[in-house]
Design a protein around this motif. Structure first.
Motif, PDB file in Angstrom:
ATOM      1  N   GLY A   1      -1.002   1.193  -5.385  1.00 51.16           N
ATOM      2  CA  GLY A   1      -1.718   0.124  -6.083  1.00 51.16           C
ATOM      3  C   GLY A   1      -3.184   0.082  -5.688  1.00 51.16           C
ATOM      4  O   GLY A   1      -3.600   0.726  -4.706  1.00 51.16           O
ATOM      5  N   ALA A   2      -3.967  -0.675  -6.460  1.00 46.42           N
ATOM      6  CA  ALA A   2      -5.403  -0.757  -6.190  1.00 46.42           C
ATOM      7  C   ALA A   2      -5.687  -1.457  -4.867  1.00 46.42           C
ATOM      8  O   ALA A   2      -6.637  -1.109  -4.159  1.00 46.42           O
ATOM      9  CB  ALA A   2      -6.115  -1.483  -7.331  1.00 46.42           C
TER      10      ALA A   2
ATOM     11  N   MET B   1      -7.931  -0.256  -1.759  1.00 46.60           N
ATOM     12  CA  MET B   1      -9.006  -0.980  -1.059  1.00 46.60           C
ATOM     13  C   MET B   1      -8.801  -0.903   0.456  1.00 46.60           C
ATOM     14  O   MET B   1      -9.745  -0.713   1.225  1.00 46.60           O
ATOM     15  CB  MET B   1      -9.024  -2.441  -1.516  1.00 46.60           C
TER      16      MET B   1
ATOM     17  N   PHE C   1      -8.060 -10.424  -3.666  1.00 46.28           N
ATOM     18  CA  PHE C   1      -7.603  -9.090  -3.271  1.00 46.28           C
ATOM     19  C   PHE C   1      -8.480  -8.451  -2.190  1.00 46.28           C
ATOM     20  O   PHE C   1      -8.095  -7.447  -1.600  1.00 46.28           O
ATOM     21  CB  PHE C   1      -7.563  -8.155  -4.481  1.00 46.28           C
TER      22      PHE C   1
ATOM     23  N   ILE D   1     -16.823  -5.085  -6.716  1.00 46.73           N
ATOM     24  CA  ILE D   1     -15.575  -5.366  -7.440  1.00 46.73           C
ATOM     25  C   ILE D   1     -15.884  -5.534  -8.925  1.00 46.73           C
ATOM     26  O   ILE D   1     -16.792  -6.300  -9.272  1.00 46.73           O
ATOM     27  CB  ILE D   1     -14.923  -6.688  -6.946  1.00 46.73           C
ATOM     28  N   PHE D   2     -15.141  -4.845  -9.772  1.00 43.99           N
ATOM     29  CA  PHE D   2     -15.249  -5.064 -11.213  1.00 43.99           C
ATOM     30  C   PHE D   2     -14.042  -5.844 -11.680  1.00 43.99           C
ATOM     31  O   PHE D   2     -12.918  -5.558 -11.268  1.00 43.99           O
ATOM     32  CB  PHE D   2     -15.273  -3.729 -11.985  1.00 43.99           C
TER      33      PHE D   2
ATOM     34  N   ASP E   1     -13.723  -1.474  -6.359  1.00 45.01           N
ATOM     35  CA  ASP E   1     -12.407  -1.860  -6.862  1.00 45.01           C
ATOM     36  C   ASP E   1     -12.563  -2.091  -8.357  1.00 45.01           C
ATOM     37  O   ASP E   1     -13.272  -3.004  -8.775  1.00 45.01           O
ATOM     38  CB  ASP E   1     -11.929  -3.147  -6.180  1.00 45.01           C
TER      39      ASP E   1
ATOM     40  N   SER F   1      -9.741  -2.198 -10.371  1.00 44.78           N
ATOM     41  CA  SER F   1      -8.304  -2.287 -10.632  1.00 44.78           C
ATOM     42  C   SER F   1      -7.942  -2.445 -12.096  1.00 44.78           C
ATOM     43  O   SER F   1      -7.141  -1.692 -12.637  1.00 44.78           O
ATOM     44  CB  SER F   1      -7.734  -3.466  -9.839  1.00 44.78           C
TER      45      SER F   1
ATOM     46  N   SER G   1      -5.771   0.373 -10.617  1.00 44.34           N
ATOM     47  CA  SER G   1      -4.321   0.193 -10.641  1.00 44.34           C
ATOM     48  C   SER G   1      -3.701   1.241 -11.553  1.00 44.34           C
ATOM     49  O   SER G   1      -4.238   1.534 -12.621  1.00 44.34           O
ATOM     50  CB  SER G   1      -3.953  -1.176 -11.203  1.00 44.34           C
TER      51      SER G   1
ATOM     52  N   LYS H   1      -1.387  -1.271 -14.227  1.00 41.60           N
ATOM     53  CA  LYS H   1      -1.952  -2.220 -15.196  1.00 41.60           C
ATOM     54  C   LYS H   1      -2.151  -1.467 -16.516  1.00 41.60           C
ATOM     55  O   LYS H   1      -1.176  -1.017 -17.091  1.00 41.60           O
ATOM     56  CB  LYS H   1      -3.233  -2.840 -14.645  1.00 41.60           C
TER      57      LYS H   1
ATOM     58  N   THR I   1       1.819   1.773  -8.375  1.00 41.68           N
ATOM     59  CA  THR I   1       0.932   2.894  -8.049  1.00 41.68           C
ATOM     60  C   THR I   1      -0.535   2.545  -8.268  1.00 41.68           C
ATOM     61  O   THR I   1      -0.861   1.581  -8.960  1.00 41.68           O
ATOM     62  CB  THR I   1       1.255   4.134  -8.908  1.00 41.68           C
TER      63      THR I   1
HETATM   64  C1  LIG Z   1      -4.921  -6.586  -9.931  1.00 40.85           C
HETATM   65  C2  LIG Z   1      -6.141  -6.480  -9.074  1.00 40.85           C
HETATM   66  C3  LIG Z   1      -6.065  -5.879  -7.799  1.00 40.85           C
HETATM   67  C4  LIG Z   1      -4.761  -5.401  -7.196  1.00 40.85           C
HETATM   68  O1  LIG Z   1      -4.258  -4.284  -7.877  1.00 40.85           O
HETATM   69  P1  LIG Z   1      -2.788  -3.713  -7.526  1.00 40.85           P
HETATM   70  O2  LIG Z   1      -2.731  -2.396  -8.234  1.00 40.85           O
HETATM   71  O3  LIG Z   1      -1.813  -4.701  -8.067  1.00 40.85           O
HETATM   72  O4  LIG Z   1      -2.697  -3.586  -6.051  1.00 40.85           O
HETATM   73  C5  LIG Z   1      -7.234  -5.744  -7.088  1.00 40.85           C
HETATM   74  N1  LIG Z   1      -8.423  -6.178  -7.571  1.00 40.85           N
HETATM   75  C6  LIG Z   1      -8.539  -6.766  -8.790  1.00 40.85           C
HETATM   76  C7  LIG Z   1      -9.893  -7.225  -9.259  1.00 40.85           C
HETATM   77  C8  LIG Z   1      -7.404  -6.932  -9.592  1.00 40.85           C
HETATM   78  O5  LIG Z   1      -7.512  -7.500 -10.798  1.00 40.85           O
END
Ligand SMILES: *Cc1c(COP(=O)(O)O)cnc(C)c1O
Length: 334
Positions: free
Chosen positions: A34-35, A39, A78, A117-118, A145, A147, A170, A173, A181
């Motif tokens: 996962g994202a 991180m 996050f 972060i985006f 990030d 994600s 992610s 997503k 993943t």
């Molecule tokens: C969903 C999200 C995450 C976490 O992603 P995962 O793949 O669920 O771990 C992190 N940062 C942002 C901005 C997100 O929207």
């Protein structure tokens, strides 16, 4: 099929990473859990730079560069994942703005990275290339990030092209891969450091292990994702969103319309705004009726204001009719 294959996991991770690099234009890549795990590994990579003694010491960062600078407007829940590796977050800027000089002044000998972060709901005070220019002047890596920024598929290459040293997405997503993943790509030395911080090695990332089935699942999903015909895909979203709009437009006291091309939305959506003359059930009541009915329906609500929105991302053909009928019933109730 992946479950039936017995492989050297290091070799699998390196080869899978090579595929991710090819899809993103980065030097190297790593499949993550996962994202957020991405991180965690971004932070671990930048603090340890792959030094085996430092890797085993995390989250104790004694003697390491351990500060991650983050624009205040880009703080999200996050970002705890950075701290999980032992990093200390240093906020810069105020809640509206960030000057390049403020970013520059925060960089010191303990700075491990600058984080960016985006998110569809986040406002960037300085564009990524500007942040990269300041950070790189001081040899500090920029970790991103992104994600939830896929689709559009162009974003797979965008942040690397704009100079980011590491980027995480992610896989579960918008890519629609295995839900647990993620994708981590970037500079070869930093990705190698990230890899050494996670399974099959011991390290801070070991509890965020990805299995071989997930690795292959993500690669297959990503391959499907990059071959999607977006004209066809967006047309499908538009048709579904329009069907919901059409079913609701006689409900008095709301404005309902399809929104297409709004950069804060991931694609065409049906958006519902409550007008001053609205006398029907509250937004919360509508959401409750939808989620407690059969089947349960979950829609978006109010990032900006009093609004509801339906994104067709998980809808199968025909399901938009069910959502439209249930929404109409909920709005007209009480
Ligand atoms: C969903 C999200 C995450 C976490 O992603 P995962 O793949 O669920 O771990 C992190 N940062 C942002 C901005 C997100 O929207």
């Amino acid at each position: 099929d992946a479950a039936d294959c017995y492989v050297n996991i290091d070799e699998l991770m390196l080869k899978a990473g090579h595929e991710l690099a090819n899809h993103t234009g980065a030097e190297a890549g790593l499949v993550t859990a996962g994202a957020a795990a991405g991180m965690l590994l971004e932070a671990a990579a930048c603090m340890t730079l792959g030094d085996p003694a430092k890797i085993l010491r995390l989250p104790d960062t004694t003697g390491m560069k351990n500060e991650i600078i983050i624009p205040r407007t880009l703080r999200v829940g996050f970002d705890q994942a950075f701290r999980q590796a032992g990093a200390k977050l240093v906020e810069v800027g105020n809640t509206f703005s960030l000057g390049e000089y403020e970013l520059e002044a925060a960089i010191n000998e303990r700075t491990a990275a600058v984080a960016y972060i985006f998110g569809p709901f986040l406002k960037a005070p300085l564009a990524l290339p500007q942040v990269v220019a300041v950070a790189h002047k001081h040899n500090v890596p920029v970790i991103v990030d992104a994600s939830a920024m896929l689709p559009p598929a162009e974003n797979l290459t965008r942040y690397i092209r704009e100079g980011a040293d590491m980027v995480t997405f992610s896989g579960g997503k918008g890519v629609c891969g295995p839900q647990s993943t993620g994708i981590l790509v970037g500079r070869r030395d930093l990705i190698e450091a990230a890899r050494l911080n996670t399974s099959p090695h011991a390290g801070i990332g070991r509890p965020a292990k990805v299995c071989k089935e997930e690795v292959i699942g993500l690669l297959v999903a990503l391959d499907l994702f990059v071959h999607i015909d977006w004209e066809v895909q967006w047309k499908r979203w538009r048709t579904m969103s329009q069907a919901i709009v059409d079913a609701l437009h006689e409900v008095p006291g709301i404005t309902v319309r399809m929104e297409d091309g709004d950069p804060n939305r991931q694609g065409p959506v049906a958006a519902i705004y409550f007008e001053a003359k609205w006398r029907g059930p509250s937004q919360e009541e509508v959401l409750k009726q939808l989620r407690e009915g059969n089947p349960p329906i979950y829609i978006g609500s109010g990032w900006y204001r009093d609004e509801l929105w339906v994104t067709p991302v998980t809808l199968k053909p025909g399901e938009e009719k069910v959502v439209a009928a249930r929404l109409r019933e909920a709005l007209l109730s009480g």
